[in-house]
Design a protein around this motif. Structure first.
Motif, PDB file in Angstrom:
ATOM      1  N   GLY A   1      -3.452  -5.270   2.098  1.00  0.00           N
ATOM      2  CA  GLY A   1      -3.250  -6.625   2.610  1.00  0.00           C
ATOM      3  C   GLY A   1      -4.291  -7.071   3.618  1.00  0.00           C
TER       4      GLY A   1
ATOM      5  N   ILE B   1       4.623  -7.454  -3.403  1.00  0.00           N
ATOM      6  CA  ILE B   1       3.996  -7.487  -2.075  1.00  0.00           C
ATOM      7  C   ILE B   1       2.667  -8.237  -2.102  1.00  0.00           C
ATOM      8  CG2 ILE B   1       5.094  -5.299  -1.433  1.00  0.00           C
ATOM      9  CD1 ILE B   1       2.310  -3.973  -1.807  1.00  0.00           C
TER      10      ILE B   1
ATOM     11  N   ARG C   1       3.609  -4.388   4.633  1.00  0.00           N
ATOM     12  CA  ARG C   1       3.399  -3.351   3.614  1.00  0.00           C
ATOM     13  C   ARG C   1       3.610  -1.965   4.224  1.00  0.00           C
ATOM     14  NH1 ARG C   1      -1.040  -5.838  -0.570  1.00  0.00           N
ATOM     15  NH2 ARG C   1      -0.779  -8.018   0.048  1.00  0.00           N
TER      16      ARG C   1
END
Length: 233
Positions: free
Chosen positions: A52, A68, A76
């Motif tokens: 991310g 996600i 995460r």
């Protein structure tokens, strides 16, 4: 049985510069997956996108049944993804034990005994607990970074170029430690590496990445055959 991690047509990059052009991969519970490739091919970008740290511009990422794709890194992490970046990024002015405690920053109080459990797999660190992180060798820093990551109790670890700048004796120790962790913690791993011998020693499968695309997948037999061809007796 569904995979622990399912990545479909993942696209990402830096600003307006695309780097990944549709990555597909799966990771099963307890599986070690290697990603092999030269510099600039998208290995680190893949890990950063999975964690991310880079935005997903296309495709999807599903972890343990939860989508996600657009979650932030700390979200995460709470779901069970750990990241050991290239260069380790330990805190050089903190002691080893203080670095490990940083791995517990978001943990509930009852989980603080996890450090003792983690150290069972890192005996080299036990005698270094009071030493500053910056005074450790590169290999010791890599072990510390792994141990700190484990303090978050991850289901999946993303490990970026772990052998970079590390002496061969510690590389062997890292291999042994990671294989022991696989059995003891039943965790999964994605390891990005250029060292074919290292990645062959660890991985159940290896993906080859070139220019932001997966171009080849090798199982363990294929890996051993390639390694034998490169190192004939």
């Amino acid at each position: 049985m569904s995979a622990l991690l399912e990545v479909k047509n993942l696209r990402s990059g830096y600003g307006r510069i695309p780097i990944l052009f549709g990555i597909d991969m799966t990771v099963q519970d307890g599986e070690y997956l290697g990603i092999l490739g030269h510099n600039g091919m998208g290995k680190t970008t893949t890990l950063r996108a999975l964690m991310g740290h880079l935005p997903t511009t296309g495709g999807s990422v599903v972890f343990a049944g939860t989508t996600i794709t657009h979650l932030k890194p700390h979200e995460r992490s709470r779901l069970g993804i750990g990241f050991v970046p290239q260069g380790r990024e330990i805190f050089p002015d903190l002691s080893v034990i203080e670095n490990l405690r940083m791995g517990l920053a978001a943990a509930p109080r009852e989980d603080r005994s996890i450090i003792d459990a983690v150290l069972q797999d890192f005996p080299r660190l036990v005698r270094l607990l009071d030493r500053r992180g910056g005074a450790l060798s590169g290999g010791e820093q890599q072990l510390l970074a792994l141990a700190r990551c484990l303090c978050t109790k991850p289901k999946l670890i993303l490990l970026d170029e772990p052998t970079e700048g590390i002496q061969p004796s510690i590389i062997e120790e890292i291999i042994e430690t990671l294989l022991a962790l696989k059995k003891r913690w039943n965790m999964s791993l994605i390891v990005v590496e250029q060292n074919l011998e290292f990645i062959t020693s660890l991985s159940d499968r290896v993906l080859n990445i070139q220019k932001g695309r997966i171009t080849e997948e090798l199982d363990r037999e294929g890996l051993l055959a390639r390694d034998a061809a490169m190192h004939p007796t």
